[in-house]
Each structure stands twice: as structure tokens, then as C-alpha cells.
Design a protein around this motif. Structure first.
Motif, PDB file in Angstrom:
ATOM      1  N   LEU A  92       0.837  -1.202   0.000  1.00  0.00           N
ATOM      2  CA  LEU A  92       0.000   0.000   0.000  1.00  0.00           C
ATOM      3  C   LEU A  92       0.870   1.250   0.000  1.00  0.00           C
ATOM      4  O   LEU A  92       0.595   2.213  -0.729  1.00  0.00           O
ATOM      5  N   MET A  93       1.950   1.229   0.776  1.00  0.00           N
ATOM      6  CA  MET A  93       2.831   2.394   0.847  1.00  0.00           C
ATOM      7  C   MET A  93       3.475   2.651  -0.507  1.00  0.00           C
ATOM      8  O   MET A  93       3.630   3.817  -0.914  1.00  0.00           O
ATOM      9  N   ALA A  94       3.838   1.613  -1.212  1.00  0.00           N
ATOM     10  CA  ALA A  94       4.436   1.780  -2.546  1.00  0.00           C
ATOM     11  C   ALA A  94       3.447   2.474  -3.488  1.00  0.00           C
ATOM     12  O   ALA A  94       3.817   3.350  -4.275  1.00  0.00           O
ATOM     13  N   ASP A  95       2.178   2.087  -3.379  1.00  0.00           N
ATOM     14  CA  ASP A  95       1.148   2.703  -4.212  1.00  0.00           C
ATOM     15  C   ASP A  95       0.960   4.179  -3.839  1.00  0.00           C
ATOM     16  O   ASP A  95       0.857   5.043  -4.712  1.00  0.00           O
ATOM     17  N   LEU A  96       0.933   4.464  -2.541  1.00  0.00           N
ATOM     18  CA  LEU A  96       0.718   5.839  -2.087  1.00  0.00           C
ATOM     19  C   LEU A  96       1.877   6.747  -2.483  1.00  0.00           C
ATOM     20  O   LEU A  96       1.672   7.891  -2.900  1.00  0.00           O
ATOM     21  N   CYS A  97       3.094   6.227  -2.366  1.00  0.00           N
ATOM     22  CA  CYS A  97       4.263   7.042  -2.718  1.00  0.00           C
ATOM     23  C   CYS A  97       4.303   7.328  -4.217  1.00  0.00           C
ATOM     24  O   CYS A  97       4.740   8.399  -4.641  1.00  0.00           O
ATOM     25  N   LYS A  98       3.818   6.384  -4.994  1.00  0.00           N
ATOM     26  CA  LYS A  98       3.733   6.608  -6.443  1.00  0.00           C
ATOM     27  C   LYS A  98       2.737   7.717  -6.743  1.00  0.00           C
ATOM     28  O   LYS A  98       2.977   8.588  -7.584  1.00  0.00           O
ATOM     29  N   TYR A 130      -6.850   3.733   6.988  1.00  0.00           N
ATOM     30  CA  TYR A 130      -6.910   2.930   5.765  1.00  0.00           C
ATOM     31  C   TYR A 130      -7.414   1.523   6.052  1.00  0.00           C
ATOM     32  O   TYR A 130      -7.575   0.713   5.126  1.00  0.00           O
ATOM     33  N   ALA A 131      -7.683   1.196   7.328  1.00  0.00           N
ATOM     34  CA  ALA A 131      -8.209  -0.127   7.686  1.00  0.00           C
ATOM     35  C   ALA A 131      -8.879  -0.059   9.054  1.00  0.00           C
ATOM     36  O   ALA A 131      -8.626   0.862   9.841  1.00  0.00           O
ATOM     37  N   GLN A 132      -9.731  -1.040   9.305  1.00  0.00           N
ATOM     38  CA  GLN A 132     -10.359  -1.173  10.623  1.00  0.00           C
ATOM     39  C   GLN A 132     -10.659  -2.644  10.847  1.00  0.00           C
ATOM     40  O   GLN A 132     -11.413  -3.256  10.090  1.00  0.00           O
ATOM     41  N   THR A 133     -10.044  -3.235  11.882  1.00  0.00           N
ATOM     42  CA  THR A 133     -10.131  -4.680  12.071  1.00  0.00           C
ATOM     43  C   THR A 133     -10.493  -5.056  13.506  1.00  0.00           C
ATOM     44  O   THR A 133     -10.185  -4.325  14.446  1.00  0.00           O
ATOM     45  N   ALA A 161      -7.685   8.607  -2.238  1.00  0.00           N
ATOM     46  CA  ALA A 161      -7.739   8.184  -3.636  1.00  0.00           C
ATOM     47  C   ALA A 161      -7.636   6.666  -3.753  1.00  0.00           C
ATOM     48  O   ALA A 161      -8.346   6.040  -4.555  1.00  0.00           O
ATOM     49  N   ALA A 162      -6.772   6.053  -2.939  1.00  0.00           N
ATOM     50  CA  ALA A 162      -6.596   4.592  -2.965  1.00  0.00           C
ATOM     51  C   ALA A 162      -7.839   3.877  -2.429  1.00  0.00           C
ATOM     52  O   ALA A 162      -8.146   2.756  -2.857  1.00  0.00           O
ATOM     53  N   LEU A 163      -8.544   4.497  -1.500  1.00  0.00           N
ATOM     54  CA  LEU A 163      -9.801   3.939  -1.002  1.00  0.00           C
ATOM     55  C   LEU A 163     -10.887   4.073  -2.071  1.00  0.00           C
ATOM     56  O   LEU A 163     -11.657   3.139  -2.320  1.00  0.00           O
ATOM     57  N   GLY A 206     -10.597   1.624  -5.114  1.00  0.00           N
ATOM     58  CA  GLY A 206     -10.619   0.202  -4.806  1.00  0.00           C
ATOM     59  C   GLY A 206      -9.270  -0.440  -4.557  1.00  0.00           C
ATOM     60  O   GLY A 206      -9.187  -1.649  -4.318  1.00  0.00           O
ATOM     61  N   THR A 207      -8.187   0.348  -4.575  1.00  0.00           N
ATOM     62  CA  THR A 207      -6.851  -0.218  -4.371  1.00  0.00           C
ATOM     63  C   THR A 207      -6.701  -0.834  -2.986  1.00  0.00           C
ATOM     64  O   THR A 207      -6.163  -1.946  -2.843  1.00  0.00           O
ATOM     65  N   VAL A 208      -7.172  -0.144  -1.958  1.00  0.00           N
ATOM     66  CA  VAL A 208      -7.055  -0.668  -0.586  1.00  0.00           C
ATOM     67  C   VAL A 208      -7.857  -1.955  -0.437  1.00  0.00           C
ATOM     68  O   VAL A 208      -7.391  -2.931   0.170  1.00  0.00           O
ATOM     69  N   LYS A 209      -9.058  -1.969  -0.990  1.00  0.00           N
ATOM     70  CA  LYS A 209      -9.889  -3.178  -0.928  1.00  0.00           C
ATOM     71  C   LYS A 209      -9.193  -4.344  -1.628  1.00  0.00           C
ATOM     72  O   LYS A 209      -9.163  -5.471  -1.101  1.00  0.00           O
ATOM     73  N   LYS A 210      -8.634  -4.088  -2.793  1.00  0.00           N
ATOM     74  CA  LYS A 210      -7.944  -5.136  -3.562  1.00  0.00           C
ATOM     75  C   LYS A 210      -6.765  -5.706  -2.768  1.00  0.00           C
ATOM     76  O   LYS A 210      -6.580  -6.931  -2.694  1.00  0.00           O
ATOM     77  N   LEU A 211      -5.966  -4.826  -2.161  1.00  0.00           N
ATOM     78  CA  LEU A 211      -4.808  -5.281  -1.384  1.00  0.00           C
ATOM     79  C   LEU A 211      -5.236  -6.011  -0.109  1.00  0.00           C
ATOM     80  O   LEU A 211      -4.601  -6.993   0.299  1.00  0.00           O
ATOM     81  N   SER A 212      -6.306  -5.543   0.529  1.00  0.00           N
ATOM     82  CA  SER A 212      -6.754  -6.198   1.757  1.00  0.00           C
ATOM     83  C   SER A 212      -7.295  -7.595   1.462  1.00  0.00           C
ATOM     84  O   SER A 212      -7.077  -8.536   2.233  1.00  0.00           O
TER      85      SER A 212
END
Length: 284
Positions: free
Chosen positions: A60-66, A114-117, A263-265, A268-274
Motif C-alpha cells: 500500500l505504501m508503494a502505491d501511495l508514494c507513487k 486505511y483499515a479497521q479490524t 484516492a486509494a480507497l 478500490g486499491t485498498v480493498k484489492k490489497l486487503s
């Protein structure tokens, strides 16, 4: 007075004038950021045999930094010293399944979550309570003893006289101390992995930890003797969710991270990675 002295005097005068006028300092141009993580909290973050960091958060961090167009440097650091290291300038961001709490917000700032568990007790199969199913599988709680005490009554009865392992300094530690320390022995560990090792060696009777971490370790053949015990506990009791920590002074960095996370939320990027790493959607 020579030319150099006059030049220095002019610079000093300009700096003083800016200070007195309340002119804000120029914002830092973030081209590189150092991100501290534990590197041993699967599947959130882990260290591969070659030393490379992997898991939900590094990806996720790699995506955000990009998205932010910055270079990210991931740095492994012990959980216990992570906030102190951030304050001391050893890192710019801390990312290690850190739950936002009022106490932590007094010391550092947080990005949007970015998450809740949820969390649960982990035991050896056949010990204590079986895993809850159906409507009882997940109990959402607020930080209210009148609500919590009835919900955990069976857990307290099952754990009376037992030893509970917990990673120190987590959002779950005060909960275990408050609701179980009067009836059980609580043993704190530097990492969740260490607590699990003691559980398998039967030096303790249960571990309380994040469900995503538990699912990850239970998926390995060598951990087939582990199981959830009782219901999963979630909701506002654990705060607003998992987020990145930054220094209070770095408001510009927080703003950049917030924009990238939103933007990642949204896309759908966060959902895909989770779903890749947790086999479930942990988006807040």
C-alpha cells in the motif's frame, strides 16, 4: 563594515522581519520519506528471506508514494520505540497497523484511516472456548464497561487462572489489563510472534491479537494447532481504525498522505490489497 558583513546584516534583518511579521516558514519539499515498520507483523508487514519487506502495508505504501511522486525508504524498527523514533527524526512516517487512539493523538498526528479490524483470543485447539459462529461471531463494542462486561463474561470465566499473552504497547494491551488482569496472569511480549511461540510451547494459555494477524499465521501448516477462542471483538472500542503516524509539525506531509489514501480507497486499491493479504475487506 565590509561587503560580507553588510550582506550578513541584511540577511539577519530579513529573517527577523519575516519572524515578526508572522510569515510562515517555507513548506518542506517532500521528495523522499522514511517509513518505519516492524517487518514481523504478518500479513500487515513481513521480512522475506532476502531481507525485502512485503505485506499489505509495504504494498500500500508503494502505491501511495507513487501517487505522491515521492521516493519511499522502508526502515525496520521495533514496535516499542517506533513513536519515539518518529519524534527523534529517525523516520518521517510510522506504519505498523497502528490504531488511532486519543492518547496517541496527544503525541503525534494521524492520517485518515486505511483499515479497521477486530481482535480475538487465539488458543490451542481444544482449549478454552470454541470459535463463535453466526450472529455471535463478531461483537461490536464501544469503550463502555456496562456494554463490555456482559459481552466478555464467558471469556473471563474461561480464562480465570490462566495466562494471557499480549504484545506490549498495542491498543489491545489496556483492554486486557482492565478486563482480565484481575482474574488472569497477563504476560507482555515485544512482538505478537513471540507471544504465539510461547502459546505453542504451552507456556501461556491464550494470546489476544488482531484477527488479520491471526488468520495469517493460522494459514500456515505448522500452526494448524491454533484456533480462535470465543467471539471476535470489534467496533469503536479499538478507536477510529489503523492509520499512519506523522509528527505534528509535518502538516504538509499528512495532507499529502491523506489525499493519496482517500484516492486509494476511492478507486478500490485498498480493498484489492486487503483481499489479497487478509482474504477479507478491511477498508474503514
Amino acid at each position: 563594515m565590509n561587503v560580507l558583513s553588510v550582506y550578513r546584516l541584511l540577511l539577519s534583518s530579513a529573517a527577523l522581519a519575516a519572524l515578526l511579521s508572522g510569515t510562515p516558514a517555507m513548506a518542506k519539499e517532500w521528495k523522499t520519506i522514511t517509513v518505519a515498520t516492524e517487518g514481523s507483523y504478518e500479513p500487515w508487514n513481513m521480512t522475506l528471506p532476502g531481507g525485502k519487506l512485503s505485506g499489505f502495508e509495504p504494498e500500500l505504501m508503494a502505491d501511495l508514494c507513487k501517487r505522491m511522486e515521492v521516493t519511499c525508504k522502508l526502515s525496520v524498527q521495533n514496535w516499542d520505540g517506533m513513536i519515539a523514533g518518529l519524534q527523534a527524526g529517525k523516520s518521517d512516517v510510522i506504519m505498523d497497523s497502528i490504531v488511532i487512539t486519543p492518547e496517541r493523538k496527544k503525541i503525534i498526528d494521524f492520517t485518515v484511516p486505511y483499515a479497521q479490524t477486530p481482535a480475538s483470543f487465539i488458543t490451542l485447539k481444544g482449549n478454552l472456548l470454541p470459535e463463535a459462529t453466526g450472529a455471535d461471531a463478531l461483537i461490536k463494542l464501544h469503550d463502555n464497561p456496562a456494554e463490555i462486561n456482559p459481552a466478555i463474561a464467558r471469556l473471563r470465566a474461561a480464562l480465570k487462572g490462566k495466562t494471557i499473552g499480549i504484545a506490549s504497547g498495542t491498543v489491545y494491551t489496556p483492554f486486557i489489563d482492565k478486563y482480565f488482569k484481575d482474574i488472569a496472569t497477563v504476560r507482555e511480549y515485544n512482538s505478537s510472534a513471540d507471544a504465539i511461540l510461547d502459546l505453542q510451547a504451552e507456556r501461556i494459555d491464550a494470546v489476544f491479537d488482531d484477527v488479520t494477524f491471526a488468520n495469517s499465521i493460522m494459514g500456515k501448516p505448522e500452526n494448524k494447532d491454533l484456533t480462535f477462542s470465543g467471539p471476535k471483538l470489534g467496533g469503536p472500542i479499538w478507536g477510529e481504525g489503523e492509520a499512519m503516524g506523522v509528527r505534528k509539525s509535518d502538516t504538509d506531509l499528512k495532507a499529502k498522505l491523506d489525499t493519496a489514501i482517500k484516492a486509494a480507497l476511492a478507486d478500490g486499491t485498498v480493498k484489492k490489497l486487503s483481499e489479497k493479504w487478509f482474504k477479507t475487506d478491511v477498508t474503514p
